[in-house]
Design an enzyme around this catalytic site. Structure first.
Site, mmCIF file in Angstrom:
data_model
loop_
_atom_site.group_PDB
_atom_site.id
_atom_site.type_symbol
_atom_site.label_atom_id
_atom_site.label_comp_id
_atom_site.label_asym_id
_atom_site.label_seq_id
_atom_site.Cartn_x
_atom_site.Cartn_y
_atom_site.Cartn_z
ATOM 1 N N ASN A 47 -21.806 7.610 -73.017
ATOM 2 C CA ASN A 47 -22.516 6.510 -72.765
ATOM 3 C C ASN A 47 -23.229 5.942 -73.963
ATOM 4 O O ASN A 47 -24.423 6.456 -74.248
ATOM 5 C CB ASN A 47 -23.376 6.884 -71.550
ATOM 6 C CG ASN A 47 -23.825 5.592 -71.056
ATOM 7 O OD1 ASN A 47 -23.999 4.506 -71.632
ATOM 8 N ND2 ASN A 47 -24.680 5.664 -69.790
ATOM 9 N N HIS A 82 -18.748 -0.850 -68.462
ATOM 10 C CA HIS A 82 -19.712 -0.220 -69.084
ATOM 11 C C HIS A 82 -19.170 1.505 -69.016
ATOM 12 O O HIS A 82 -18.969 1.873 -67.849
ATOM 13 C CB HIS A 82 -21.077 -0.076 -68.471
ATOM 14 C CG HIS A 82 -22.205 0.925 -69.130
ATOM 15 N ND1 HIS A 82 -22.163 0.918 -70.346
ATOM 16 C CD2 HIS A 82 -23.048 1.677 -68.337
ATOM 17 C CE1 HIS A 82 -23.111 2.028 -70.379
ATOM 18 N NE2 HIS A 82 -23.582 2.242 -68.960
ATOM 19 N N CYS A 130 -28.229 -0.571 -70.498
ATOM 20 C CA CYS A 130 -26.817 -0.640 -70.602
ATOM 21 C C CYS A 130 -26.279 -1.845 -70.177
ATOM 22 O O CYS A 130 -24.853 -2.110 -70.583
ATOM 23 C CB CYS A 130 -26.558 0.500 -69.639
ATOM 24 S SG CYS A 130 -26.882 2.116 -70.079
HETATM 25 N N1 COA Z 1 -24.375 21.358 -67.946
HETATM 26 C C1 COA Z 1 -24.107 22.393 -66.889
HETATM 27 N N2 COA Z 1 -25.021 22.070 -65.809
HETATM 28 C C2 COA Z 1 -25.665 21.218 -65.411
HETATM 29 C C3 COA Z 1 -25.678 20.228 -66.600
HETATM 30 C C4 COA Z 1 -25.107 20.703 -67.754
HETATM 31 N N3 COA Z 1 -25.104 19.294 -68.818
HETATM 32 N N4 COA Z 1 -26.453 19.213 -65.943
HETATM 33 C C5 COA Z 1 -26.882 19.331 -65.002
HETATM 34 N N5 COA Z 1 -26.151 20.653 -64.569
HETATM 35 C C6 COA Z 1 -26.419 21.606 -63.151
HETATM 36 C C7 COA Z 1 -27.587 21.096 -62.490
HETATM 37 O O1 COA Z 1 -28.889 21.914 -63.100
HETATM 38 C C8 COA Z 1 -27.431 21.489 -60.969
HETATM 39 O O2 COA Z 1 -27.633 22.987 -60.866
HETATM 40 P P1 COA Z 1 -28.010 23.294 -59.536
HETATM 41 O O3 COA Z 1 -27.277 22.669 -58.573
HETATM 42 O O4 COA Z 1 -27.844 24.966 -59.922
HETATM 43 O O5 COA Z 1 -29.424 22.994 -59.603
HETATM 44 C C9 COA Z 1 -25.980 20.899 -60.866
HETATM 45 O O6 COA Z 1 -25.477 20.962 -62.395
HETATM 46 C C10 COA Z 1 -25.771 19.619 -60.444
HETATM 47 O O7 COA Z 1 -26.878 18.656 -60.849
HETATM 48 P P2 COA Z 1 -26.888 17.142 -60.366
HETATM 49 O O8 COA Z 1 -27.636 16.345 -61.345
HETATM 50 O O9 COA Z 1 -26.898 17.018 -59.021
HETATM 51 O O10 COA Z 1 -25.313 16.602 -60.704
HETATM 52 P P3 COA Z 1 -24.359 15.507 -60.451
HETATM 53 O O11 COA Z 1 -23.203 15.984 -59.365
HETATM 54 O O12 COA Z 1 -25.010 14.609 -59.756
HETATM 55 O O13 COA Z 1 -23.829 14.985 -61.760
HETATM 56 C C11 COA Z 1 -24.391 13.317 -63.330
HETATM 57 C C12 COA Z 1 -24.862 14.611 -62.796
HETATM 58 C C13 COA Z 1 -25.764 13.057 -64.256
HETATM 59 C C14 COA Z 1 -23.278 13.671 -64.117
HETATM 60 C C15 COA Z 1 -24.270 12.295 -62.327
HETATM 61 O O14 COA Z 1 -25.481 12.109 -61.548
HETATM 62 C C16 COA Z 1 -24.005 10.868 -62.877
HETATM 63 O O15 COA Z 1 -22.935 10.806 -63.595
HETATM 64 N N6 COA Z 1 -24.901 9.966 -62.528
HETATM 65 C C17 COA Z 1 -24.906 8.759 -62.953
HETATM 66 C C18 COA Z 1 -25.668 8.525 -64.513
HETATM 67 C C19 COA Z 1 -25.149 7.413 -65.131
HETATM 68 O O16 COA Z 1 -23.745 7.509 -65.418
HETATM 69 N N7 COA Z 1 -26.251 6.983 -65.701
HETATM 70 C C20 COA Z 1 -26.126 5.817 -66.718
HETATM 71 C C21 COA Z 1 -25.898 4.609 -65.871
HETATM 72 S S1 COA Z 1 -26.301 3.251 -67.113
#
Ligand code: COA
Length: 323
Positions: free
Chosen positions: A280, A250, A118
């Site tokens: 993304n 980004h 990225c």
């Molecule tokens: N739809 C519905 N539910 C979803 C889901 C989706 N697409 N993806 C995950 N979940 C659920 C999970 O199963 C979890 O459920 P549970 O609590 O019952 O186990 C819950 O949502 C929370 O998951 P979690 O992964 O802890 O969520 P989060 O609040 O951390 O959000 C991201 C997830 C990926 C959005 C967040 O972590 C994020 O944006 N991270 C940065 C990622 C990024 O930008 N990476 C690229 C950098 S280059």
């Protein structure tokens, strides 16, 4: 503060390309166990473009390059350097840049790829800008292009909803000026390889592999790293955050953009946001956002821009540009 006059790389034109097919969160929820509400609330994403079989990283890259050349009022014959940032090359080799070069018809010039996921566009920009400053290139096309849809695990709802495909390009030219790229700072820390990676490769499994990510940990590192490198690049350019006209970040997640702006005390209205439309797109996201804001008239000549990105590796960087 105005920079001293020196040989610098100036952005002469920008361009972008998106696959024909746009997929909404609603449409995605028909094939993945997710909802529009969850995706919008956690990420700010509403749409992403997904490549059809006839659309590749190189074809999108070439389209974006043609648009950037037209904006710069230049032709492929003017170009002596092509750098493509991508983590999804058409093939393991040759470099996607050589395919783009052949499609543009400027065979013979320097062409190679840069892999920093990225942050790839920031790395590619820095390499091209350094070559221009050193006098070993005059007019460069710098492209970020990806087809991440091809390395997503469509069974993993925590990752597949976050990414999209696309390409963005800029034309850089060497000039004696106080404008252009003023300072760039890049970093990498391989200790975090396992937080965001692809579980295959030519030199290990012999397969392409699928993207794997520990989203929460990536989020935490992203806000800290982006804030610090932005300040570092501003200091190197002799500028302060008060002077920034536009941050072109980004586009991973709207919450990362908001948290980074808040940490730095930046006005959120000065942060270009396209994550809602593109999701993304990895190395393509910064040049796609830049091109969108140039074309809709927000970014104007002489504006002070800060481009920043963070991605797998981890890698991260920021560039301060007098547009
Ligand atoms: N739809 C519905 N539910 C979803 C889901 C989706 N697409 N993806 C995950 N979940 C659920 C999970 O199963 C979890 O459920 P549970 O609590 O019952 O186990 C819950 O949502 C929370 O998951 P979690 O992964 O802890 O969520 P989060 O609040 O951390 O959000 C991201 C997830 C990926 C959005 C967040 O972590 C994020 O944006 N991270 C940065 C990622 C990024 O930008 N990476 C690229 C950098 S280059």
């Amino acid at each position: 503060m105005s920079a001293t006059t020196a040989r610098r790389a100036v952005i002469k034109g920008t361009g972008s390309a998106l696959p024909r097919t746009r997929v909404s969160n609603e449409q995605l929820s028909e094939r993945v166990d997710t909802t529009d509400e969850w995706i919008v609330e956690r990420t700010g994403i509403r749409f992403r473009h997904i490549a059809e079989d006839d659309e590749t990283t190189s074809s999108l890259a070439t389209l974006s390059a043609k648009e950037a050349l037209a904006a710069a009022e230049m032709t492929p014959a003017d170009i002596d350097l092509i750098v493509v940032a991508t983590a999804t090359p058409d093939q393991t080799f040759p470099a996607t840049a050589t395919i783009v070069q052949n499609d543009l018809g400027c065979n013979g010039c320097v062409a190679f790829d840069v892999a920093a996921v990225c942050s790839g566009f920031l790395y590619a920009l820095s390499v091209a800008e350094s070559m221009i400053r050193a006098g070993s290139a005059q007019n460069a096309i710098v492209i970020g292009a990806e087809t991440f849809s091809r390395i997503l695990d469509w069974e993993d709802r925590a990752t597949c909803v976050l990414f999209g495909d696309g390409a963005g390009a800029v034309i850089l030219s060497g000039e004696e000026t106080d404008k252009g790229v003023l300072a760039t700072r890049l970093h990498a820390d391989g200790a975090h390889n396992q937080l965001l990676y692809v579980d295959g490769g030519a030199g290990t499994t012999g397969t392409v592999g699928k993207l794997r990510m520990k989203g929460r940990e990536v989020f935490r590192h992203a806000v800290v790293n982006l804030s610090s490198v932005l300040i570092e690049a501003l200091e190197a350019a002799g500028e302060t955050s008060d002077n920034i006209d536009w941050v072109v970040p980004h586009q991973a997640n709207a919450r990362i953009l908001d948290a980074t702006a808040k940490k730095l005390g930046l006005d959120p209205a000065k942060v270009i946001k396209t994550v809602d439309q593109h999701a993304n797109t990895s190395a393509a996201s910064v040049p796609l956002a830049l091109d969108a804001a140039v074309r809709d008239g927000r970014i104007k000549r002489d504006d002070l821009l800060v481009l920043e990105a963070m991605g797998g590796g981890f890698t991260w960087g920021a560039s301060v540009i007098r547009y």
